[in-house]
Design an enzyme around this catalytic site. Structure first.
Site, PDB file in Angstrom:
ATOM      1  N   ALA A 145       0.715  -1.268  -0.032  1.00  0.00           N
ATOM      2  CA  ALA A 145       0.029  -0.086  -0.086  1.00  0.00           C
ATOM      3  C   ALA A 145       0.981   1.221  -0.031  1.00  0.00           C
ATOM      4  O   ALA A 145       2.068   1.036   0.262  1.00  0.00           O
ATOM      5  CB  ALA A 145      -0.876  -0.003   1.368  1.00  0.00           C
ATOM      6  N   LYS A 146       0.412   2.419  -0.096  1.00  0.00           N
ATOM      7  CA  LYS A 146       0.900   3.629  -0.156  1.00  0.00           C
ATOM      8  C   LYS A 146       0.079   4.677   0.204  1.00  0.00           C
ATOM      9  O   LYS A 146      -1.213   4.800  -0.613  1.00  0.00           O
ATOM     10  CB  LYS A 146       1.987   3.895  -1.241  1.00  0.00           C
ATOM     11  CG  LYS A 146       3.078   5.122  -1.058  1.00  0.00           C
ATOM     12  CD  LYS A 146       4.066   4.452  -0.524  1.00  0.00           C
ATOM     13  CE  LYS A 146       5.395   5.125  -0.465  1.00  0.00           C
ATOM     14  NZ  LYS A 146       6.297   4.170  -0.201  1.00  0.00           N
ATOM     15  N   GLY A 147       0.444   5.743   0.855  1.00  0.00           N
ATOM     16  CA  GLY A 147      -0.377   7.039   1.107  1.00  0.00           C
ATOM     17  C   GLY A 147       0.485   8.168   0.945  1.00  0.00           C
ATOM     18  O   GLY A 147       1.583   8.166   0.953  1.00  0.00           O
TER      19      GLY A 147
END
Ligand code: GLU
Length: 429
Positions: A117-119
Site C-alpha cells: 500500500a502507499k499513502g
C-alpha cells in the site's frame, strides 16, 4: 506478448504518472519472462482499491486550506497491506498507486506476510508549522481510519513524514477506537511501541545490500572505495554514516538545493550536525558546493540515489560513472536509464531490494506490537542482516538461473510468491 501501451493509454485513472508506467513495465517484463498470462499480468499491476480524501486544515494565519490525500491498497493477498505515507507537493493518485505496487513486490521479495500500500498528502511538509502538520495528520488519519488497521493496512513513514507524524497518527486512530492501537502504524517512537533500530533500518539495509553485492562481484570495500549519495534525508544520511563506519569514503552528498563534494571524503557527523543547525547543506565550509547534476556525474565506485524518483534518465545515464548503483529511493532510475547503465556493465541493486530494510524492520515492529514484547537493538539488526543477506543471495541466484538482470530477478521472486497465493486463494466470487 503483452502490449506495453495497454498500461499507458490512460484507461485506468492510476496510469497517468511516469512512475506508474515505469514500474508497470518492470513488472510486465518479469511476468513475461515467467510466462504468465495477460490476465494474471493485469492482476499484478492494477491496485485493489484506493481512497481519495480532501483535508481541510486551519492554517496558522487563520485561513482554512484544503489538501488532497490518498491511500492506495495495491494488494492484500499475502496479508495486511503495508507501506508509507508521503507528504510531498508533487504526490498524485497515480504516483501513490505506483509506489503501492512496488511495496507489494518488496514485501513479497522479503517473504513478509504483507501486501502493498502507499499513502500521500499533497503538501510541502517543510513549509508547514508543527501545529499545521499535526492538524493535517490527524484529519488524514480520521478520514482514512475505517480503511486501515493492524489487520488490514499499516502505514509507516516515507518522504516528508517521520516518527512524530506516526505518533499523531497512532494517537488519532486510537481515539477513534477508544483504546491504544500501536500496531496501526510502524516507524513510531520507541516509547509508544516503536522498534529499536527502525529509524536507521532503511539506510542500514542499503549498506547491507552493498556488502552482499560486493561479495558477489569480488569487490573489496575499503578506504579507497568511494561513495556518492543523492539525498540527505533519513535514507541518505544513515547510508552515509553506515558507509563511513564500514571504512569507505563518502565523497559527495546532496539535498534538494545542491551537494557537497570533497574528494578526500566528507566528515559525515560534522555534515549531519551542520544540517541540524542550518536545515540545508549550503554554506558548509569543508567541501565544494556542487549541483545535483554535477553530483550524479562524479567518478565513484558506488552511487546511492536516495531522494525521489526519476533522478537518472536517458539524458544523464550515459554520464554516470559508478560501478554499483544501490537504489535507496523508490524508482530513482527510469527504464531507459536502467538499460543504458546495464549496457555499461553497472550493477544496479533495485529499489525493492536495496531499500527494503525499512519495511523489514517495520514488520519486526508490527510483530513486537502484536505480541507486546520488545527486542533488543542487536536482535533487530541481526535479524535484518540475516533477512537482507539471504534475499540478496536469492536474487543473485535467480538472476543467474534466469540469465536476467537483478531488477527483473527481484520482481520475479516477488511475483512468484504472490502468484502462488493467488492460486491457492482463487478468484472471488
Ligand atoms: N516508506 C518505506 C518504503 O518505501 C517504508 C514502508 C514501511 O515501513 O511500511 O519502503
Amino acid at each position: 506478448m503483452k502490449q506495453e501501451q495497454d498500461y499507458t493509454n490512460g484507461s485506468h485513472i492510476w496510469e497517468d504518472s511516469e512512475l506508474f508506467q515505469e514500474s508497470a513495465k518492470g513488472v510486465i517484463k518479469a511476468a513475461e519472462e515467467l510466462g504468465l498470462s495477460d490476465e494474471l499480468i493485469d492482476r499484478l499491476i492494477q491496485p485493489r482499491r484506493a481512497l481519495v480524501v480532501t483535508l481541510p486544515v486551519r492554517m496558522d494565519n487563520g485561513d482554512v486550506r484544503f489538501f488532497d490525500g490518498y491511500r492506495v491498497q495495491h494488494s492484500m493477498t499475502l496479508g495486511p497491506a503495508k507501506g508509507g505515507i508521503r507528504y510531498h507537493p508533487d504526490s498524485t493518485l497515480s504516483e501513490t498507486a505506483a509506489l503501492a505496487m512496488l511495496m507489494t513486490y518488496k514485501c513479497s521479495l522479503f517473504s513478509l506476510p504483507l501486501g502493498g500500500a502507499k499513502g500521500a498528502v499533497r503538501c510541502d511538509s517543510m513549509a508547514l508549522s508543527d501545529r499545521e502538520k499535526q492538524a493535517l495528520t490527524r484529519r488524514y488519519c480520521s478520514e482514512i481510519h475505517s480503511f486501515i488497521g493492524p489487520d488490514r493496512d499499516i502505514p509507516a513513514p516515507d518522504i516528508g513524514t517521520d516518527a512524530q507524524v506516526m505518533a499523531w497518527f497512532m494517537d488519532t486512530y486510537s481515539f477513534e477506537k477508544g483504546h491504544a492501537v500501536p500496531g496501526v502504524v510502524t516507524g513510531k517512537p520507541v516509547e509508544i511501541g516503536g522498534s529499536l533500530g527502525r529509524l536507521e533500518a532503511t539506510g542500514r539495509g542499503v549498506i547491507y545490500t552493498i556488502i552482499e553485492t560486493a561479495k558477489h562481484l569480488d569487490m573489496e570495500l575499503n578506504q579507497d572505495t568511494t561513495i556518492v549519495i543523492n539525498g540527505f534525508g533519513n535514507v541518505g544520511s544513515v547510508s552515509a554514516s553506515k558507509a563511513k563506519k564500514l571504512g569507505c569514503k563518502v565523497i559527495a552528498v546532496s539535498d534538494v538545493k545542491g551537494g557537497l563534494y570533497n574528494p578526500n571524503g566528507l566528515n559525515i557527523t560534522d555534515v549531519q550536525n551542520y544540517v541540524k543547525e542550518n536545515t540545508f547543506l549550503e554554506g558548509y565550509k569543508e567541501a565544494d558546493y556542487i549541483t545535483n547534476d554535477e553530483l550524479i556525474e562524479l567518478e565513484t565506485d558506488i552511487f546511492i540515489p536516495a531522494s525521489v524518483s526519476g533522478i537518472v534518465t536517458k539524458d544523464n545515464a550515459d554520464r554516470v560513472k559508478a560501478k554499483i548503483i544501490a537504489e535507496g529511493a523508490n524508482g530513482p532510475l527510469t527504464r531507459d536509464a536502467d538499460i543504458i547503465l546495464r549496457d555499461k556493465n553497472v550493477t544496479i541493486i533495485p529499489d525493492i531490494l536495496a531499500n527494503a530494510g525499512g519495511v523489514t524492520v517495520s514488520y519486526f515492529e508490527y510483530v513486537q506490537d502484536l505480541q507486546n514484547m520488545f527486542w533488543s537493538e542487536k536482535d533487530v539488526n541481526n535479524k535484518l542482516w540475516n533477512t537482507v543477506s539471504e534475499t540478496v543471495q536469492r536474487v543473485f541466484h535467480e538472476s543467474q538461473r534466469r540469465k536476467t538482470d537483478l531488477r527483473t530477478a527481484a520482481f520475479m521472486v516477488g511475483i512468484q510468491r504472490v502468484i502462488k497465493a493467488f492460486t491457492w486463494r482463487g478468484t472471488f466470487p
